[in-house]
Design a protein around this motif. Structure first.
Motif, PDB file in Angstrom:
ATOM      1  N   ASP A   1      53.855  39.221  38.250  1.00  0.00           N
ATOM      2  CA  ASP A   1      53.696  37.926  38.915  1.00  0.00           C
ATOM      3  C   ASP A   1      52.234  37.488  38.948  1.00  0.00           C
ATOM      4  O   ASP A   1      51.926  36.311  38.776  1.00  0.00           O
ATOM      5  N   ILE A   2      51.337  38.441  39.187  1.00  0.00           N
ATOM      6  CA  ILE A   2      49.903  38.119  39.176  1.00  0.00           C
ATOM      7  C   ILE A   2      49.491  37.629  37.791  1.00  0.00           C
ATOM      8  O   ILE A   2      48.800  36.622  37.653  1.00  0.00           O
ATOM      9  N   CYS A   3      49.950  38.342  36.767  1.00  0.00           N
ATOM     10  CA  CYS A   3      49.577  37.985  35.393  1.00  0.00           C
ATOM     11  C   CYS A   3      50.193  36.656  34.963  1.00  0.00           C
ATOM     12  O   CYS A   3      49.615  35.939  34.141  1.00  0.00           O
ATOM     13  N   GLY A   4      51.333  36.317  35.542  1.00  0.00           N
ATOM     14  CA  GLY A   4      51.968  35.052  35.203  1.00  0.00           C
ATOM     15  C   GLY A   4      51.342  33.867  35.910  1.00  0.00           C
ATOM     16  O   GLY A   4      51.595  32.712  35.549  1.00  0.00           O
ATOM     17  N   ASP A   5      50.509  34.154  36.914  1.00  0.00           N
ATOM     18  CA  ASP A   5      49.991  33.067  37.748  1.00  0.00           C
ATOM     19  C   ASP A   5      48.470  32.954  37.749  1.00  0.00           C
ATOM     20  O   ASP A   5      47.928  31.983  38.270  1.00  0.00           O
ATOM     21  N   THR A   6      47.785  33.947  37.188  1.00  0.00           N
ATOM     22  CA  THR A   6      46.318  33.929  37.146  1.00  0.00           C
ATOM     23  C   THR A   6      45.863  34.247  35.728  1.00  0.00           C
ATOM     24  O   THR A   6      46.672  34.588  34.863  1.00  0.00           O
ATOM     25  N   SER A   7      44.573  34.167  35.501  1.00  0.00           N
ATOM     26  CA  SER A   7      44.079  34.390  34.136  1.00  0.00           C
ATOM     27  C   SER A   7      42.658  34.945  34.130  1.00  0.00           C
ATOM     28  O   SER A   7      41.980  35.001  35.159  1.00  0.00           O
ATOM     29  N   TYR A   8      42.253  35.375  32.945  1.00  0.00           N
ATOM     30  CA  TYR A   8      40.877  35.814  32.660  1.00  0.00           C
ATOM     31  C   TYR A   8      40.443  36.956  33.592  1.00  0.00           C
ATOM     32  O   TYR A   8      41.238  37.786  33.979  1.00  0.00           O
ATOM     33  N   MET A   9      39.148  36.981  33.942  1.00  0.00           N
ATOM     34  CA  MET A   9      38.608  38.111  34.704  1.00  0.00           C
ATOM     35  C   MET A   9      39.158  38.161  36.122  1.00  0.00           C
ATOM     36  O   MET A   9      39.286  39.239  36.701  1.00  0.00           O
ATOM     37  N   PHE A  10      39.483  37.016  36.680  1.00  0.00           N
ATOM     38  CA  PHE A  10      40.076  37.006  38.027  1.00  0.00           C
ATOM     39  C   PHE A  10      41.371  37.803  38.021  1.00  0.00           C
ATOM     40  O   PHE A  10      41.612  38.635  38.901  1.00  0.00           O
ATOM     41  N   GLN A  11      42.197  37.575  37.013  1.00  0.00           N
ATOM     42  CA  GLN A  11      43.441  38.325  36.863  1.00  0.00           C
ATOM     43  C   GLN A  11      43.157  39.816  36.752  1.00  0.00           C
ATOM     44  O   GLN A  11      43.833  40.633  37.386  1.00  0.00           O
TER      45      GLN A  11
ATOM     46  N   GLU B   1      21.589  45.044  35.432  1.00  0.00           N
ATOM     47  CA  GLU B   1      21.501  44.716  34.004  1.00  0.00           C
ATOM     48  C   GLU B   1      22.694  43.884  33.533  1.00  0.00           C
ATOM     49  O   GLU B   1      22.597  43.135  32.565  1.00  0.00           O
ATOM     50  N   ALA B   2      23.822  43.984  34.241  1.00  0.00           N
ATOM     51  CA  ALA B   2      25.014  43.220  33.872  1.00  0.00           C
ATOM     52  C   ALA B   2      24.944  41.772  34.349  1.00  0.00           C
ATOM     53  O   ALA B   2      25.714  40.929  33.890  1.00  0.00           O
ATOM     54  N   GLY B   3      24.009  41.498  35.265  1.00  0.00           N
ATOM     55  CA  GLY B   3      23.927  40.148  35.822  1.00  0.00           C
ATOM     56  C   GLY B   3      22.540  39.565  35.806  1.00  0.00           C
ATOM     57  O   GLY B   3      22.167  38.827  34.897  1.00  0.00           O
ATOM     58  N   GLU B   4      21.760  39.912  36.785  1.00  0.00           N
ATOM     59  CA  GLU B   4      20.444  39.306  36.984  1.00  0.00           C
ATOM     60  C   GLU B   4      19.509  39.453  35.778  1.00  0.00           C
ATOM     61  O   GLU B   4      18.728  38.557  35.476  1.00  0.00           O
ATOM     62  N   LYS B   5      19.594  40.582  35.097  1.00  0.00           N
ATOM     63  CA  LYS B   5      18.606  40.894  34.063  1.00  0.00           C
ATOM     64  C   LYS B   5      18.933  40.270  32.705  1.00  0.00           C
ATOM     65  O   LYS B   5      18.093  40.211  31.823  1.00  0.00           O
TER      66      LYS B   5
ATOM     67  N   GLU C   1      30.997  40.758  33.307  1.00  0.00           N
ATOM     68  CA  GLU C   1      31.890  40.874  34.470  1.00  0.00           C
ATOM     69  C   GLU C   1      32.610  42.210  34.523  1.00  0.00           C
ATOM     70  O   GLU C   1      32.909  42.728  35.598  1.00  0.00           O
ATOM     71  N   VAL C   2      32.887  42.792  33.362  1.00  0.00           N
ATOM     72  CA  VAL C   2      33.616  44.066  33.320  1.00  0.00           C
ATOM     73  C   VAL C   2      32.830  45.166  34.026  1.00  0.00           C
ATOM     74  O   VAL C   2      33.401  46.024  34.704  1.00  0.00           O
ATOM     75  N   ALA C   3      31.506  45.126  33.898  1.00  0.00           N
ATOM     76  CA  ALA C   3      30.665  46.130  34.560  1.00  0.00           C
ATOM     77  C   ALA C   3      30.809  46.024  36.078  1.00  0.00           C
ATOM     78  O   ALA C   3      30.860  47.037  36.785  1.00  0.00           O
ATOM     79  N   PHE C   4      30.872  44.792  36.582  1.00  0.00           N
ATOM     80  CA  PHE C   4      31.064  44.589  38.020  1.00  0.00           C
ATOM     81  C   PHE C   4      32.422  45.139  38.456  1.00  0.00           C
ATOM     82  O   PHE C   4      32.529  45.844  39.453  1.00  0.00           O
ATOM     83  N   LEU C   5      33.464  44.811  37.701  1.00  0.00           N
ATOM     84  CA  LEU C   5      34.813  45.278  38.023  1.00  0.00           C
ATOM     85  C   LEU C   5      34.868  46.806  38.038  1.00  0.00           C
ATOM     86  O   LEU C   5      35.410  47.401  38.971  1.00  0.00           O
ATOM     87  N   ALA C   6      34.308  47.423  37.009  1.00  0.00           N
ATOM     88  CA  ALA C   6      34.418  48.877  36.830  1.00  0.00           C
ATOM     89  C   ALA C   6      33.757  49.649  37.973  1.00  0.00           C
ATOM     90  O   ALA C   6      34.170  50.764  38.302  1.00  0.00           O
ATOM     91  N   ILE C   7      32.738  49.051  38.593  1.00  0.00           N
ATOM     92  CA  ILE C   7      32.054  49.729  39.697  1.00  0.00           C
ATOM     93  C   ILE C   7      32.647  49.310  41.044  1.00  0.00           C
ATOM     94  O   ILE C   7      33.013  50.154  41.870  1.00  0.00           O
ATOM     95  N   LEU C   8      32.784  48.009  41.267  1.00  0.00           N
ATOM     96  CA  LEU C   8      33.194  47.511  42.579  1.00  0.00           C
ATOM     97  C   LEU C   8      34.638  47.842  42.925  1.00  0.00           C
ATOM     98  O   LEU C   8      34.981  47.971  44.098  1.00  0.00           O
ATOM     99  N   CYS C   9      35.512  47.980  41.924  1.00  0.00           N
ATOM    100  CA  CYS C   9      36.934  48.225  42.197  1.00  0.00           C
ATOM    101  C   CYS C   9      37.327  49.694  42.113  1.00  0.00           C
ATOM    102  O   CYS C   9      38.502  50.028  42.300  1.00  0.00           O
ATOM    103  N   ILE C  10      36.355  50.571  41.851  1.00  0.00           N
ATOM    104  CA  ILE C  10      36.680  51.984  41.642  1.00  0.00           C
ATOM    105  C   ILE C  10      35.987  52.917  42.640  1.00  0.00           C
ATOM    106  O   ILE C  10      36.596  53.818  43.200  1.00  0.00           O
ATOM    107  N   ARG C  11      34.698  52.694  42.879  1.00  0.00           N
ATOM    108  CA  ARG C  11      33.912  53.608  43.714  1.00  0.00           C
ATOM    109  C   ARG C  11      34.347  53.553  45.184  1.00  0.00           C
ATOM    110  O   ARG C  11      34.852  52.546  45.664  1.00  0.00           O
ATOM    111  N   ASN C  12      34.073  54.643  45.913  1.00  0.00           N
ATOM    112  CA  ASN C  12      34.425  54.680  47.328  1.00  0.00           C
ATOM    113  C   ASN C  12      33.432  53.853  48.157  1.00  0.00           C
ATOM    114  O   ASN C  12      32.299  53.611  47.729  1.00  0.00           O
TER     115      ASN C  12
END
Length: 320
Positions: free
Chosen positions: A141-151, A182-186, A192-203
């Motif tokens: 349902d999420i994939c049917g209703d959203t797209s790209y990196m937000f999805q 380095e994934a953003g400011e620099k 965006e994948v670098a942000f996802l991989a850290i922010l959605c995984i680490r404690n």
């Protein structure tokens, strides 16, 4: 969910008698007119577990479904709050997610709020119950209703697979901070994948340390960088993750404030946060609200809301 009464405003009712409560509710709805005050008095002073027992005894004593009876007697925001209180936390989240997805338009804020703030066990129970209730997976349902990196962020959060330990690897925290920089400011553009991989995984503890290191490197908070690098729903989702990792009650205090400030009220968000947190951490949310906005949550609700549902929300807020 936190232990009953730990940091919630709704506590176990002493001298609880589910059969008496069932009879009170039946009396409140029987005949001409509805005694809404009686309904409020019972349901806002009982815990989720106690309400489930009342629902069972109501059916046993009267051969009727309590939620169906309530729906037939009340409407609008009052109905929305009352029905929410009668659901288990998992079922409530499941129905809120479904309502956010179905029909024209998507309530991205609801999807973000629930998936960014629940723990692994809660997410896994939501996913299993969603499939059982609607015959379709939440991810589909999420994939049917959203797209790209937000999805992709929502799908990642919906796995319920975050590290929930408290260990901080000092070198890894520094590396994560540098990677985010380095994934953003620099760089020109954003990874965006670098942000996802850290922010959605680490404690959370590790992330808080990484955020401190990020501020030292970038000379600004991670939130400021996300706002500068992202936009739209992706920005909102990653900010919600960061805020939940830093201070969950403050995140919900902000959600409540945003739902009530300015012209008009975002009733769905206001009701959802009050119902879903009243037995978990509403005391902490109240304190954060007062600290952040210089006004009590109670007085804000009192000045912003109208109608009978206001009485319920004021009760759930725990008073002045």
């Amino acid at each position: 969910m936190a232990a009953v009464g730990q940091r919630g405003t709704v506590r176990e009712f002493s001298g609880f008698n589910s059969q008496e409560d069932a009879a009170k509710l039946r009396k409140a709805m029987k005949g001409f007119g509805t005694d809404e005050n009686a309904i409020i008095e019972v349901l806002t002073n009982r815990t989720i577990a106690q309400r489930q027992q009342i629902k069972l005894d109501f059916k046993t004593s009267f051969g009727r479904d309590l939620i169906a009876d309530l729906k037939s007697e009340v409407s609008g925001n009052f109905e929305q709050v009352i029905v929410g209180l009668m659901m288990t936390p998992t079922m409530y989240d499941v129905h809120e997610l479904k309502n956010a997805i179905k029909g024209a338009g998507t309530d991205e804020g609801c999807l973000i709020e629930i998936l960014a703030s629940r723990n692994n066990r809660e997410i896994q129970e939501i996913v299993a119950t969603y499939k059982k209730e609607f015959g379709k997976s939440l991810e589909d349902d999420i994939c049917g209703d959203t797209s790209y990196m937000f999805q992709r962020v929502l799908v990642s959060l919906a796995t319920g697979n975050r590290d929930e330990g408290s260990h901080v690897n000092e070198e890894q925290a520094k590396t994560d901070a540098q990677t985010l920089y380095e994934a953003g400011e620099k760089k020109w553009g954003t990874d965006e994948v670098a942000f996802l991989a850290i922010l959605c995984i680490r404690n959370p503890t590790h992330l808080r340390r990484a955020f401190e290191e990020y501020k030292r490197i970038a000379n600004k908070d991670i939130e400021a960088s996300i706002k500068g690098e992202m936009s739209g729903s992706l920005e909102d989702a990653l900010l919600a993750v960061v805020k939940n990792m830093k201070d969950r009650p403050a995140y919900f205090a902000e959600r409540l404030y945003q739902s009530m400030k300015g012209a008009g009220t975002d009733d769905n968000t206001l009701i959802r946060v009050m119902v879903s947190r009243c037995e978990v951490d509403m005391l902490d949310i109240r304190e954060a609200f007062q600290r952040m906005y210089g006004k009590s949550l109670f007085s804000f609700i009192k000045g912003d809301c109208s109608g009978d549902y206001k009485k319920i929300l004021l009760q759930l807020s725990g008073g002045e």
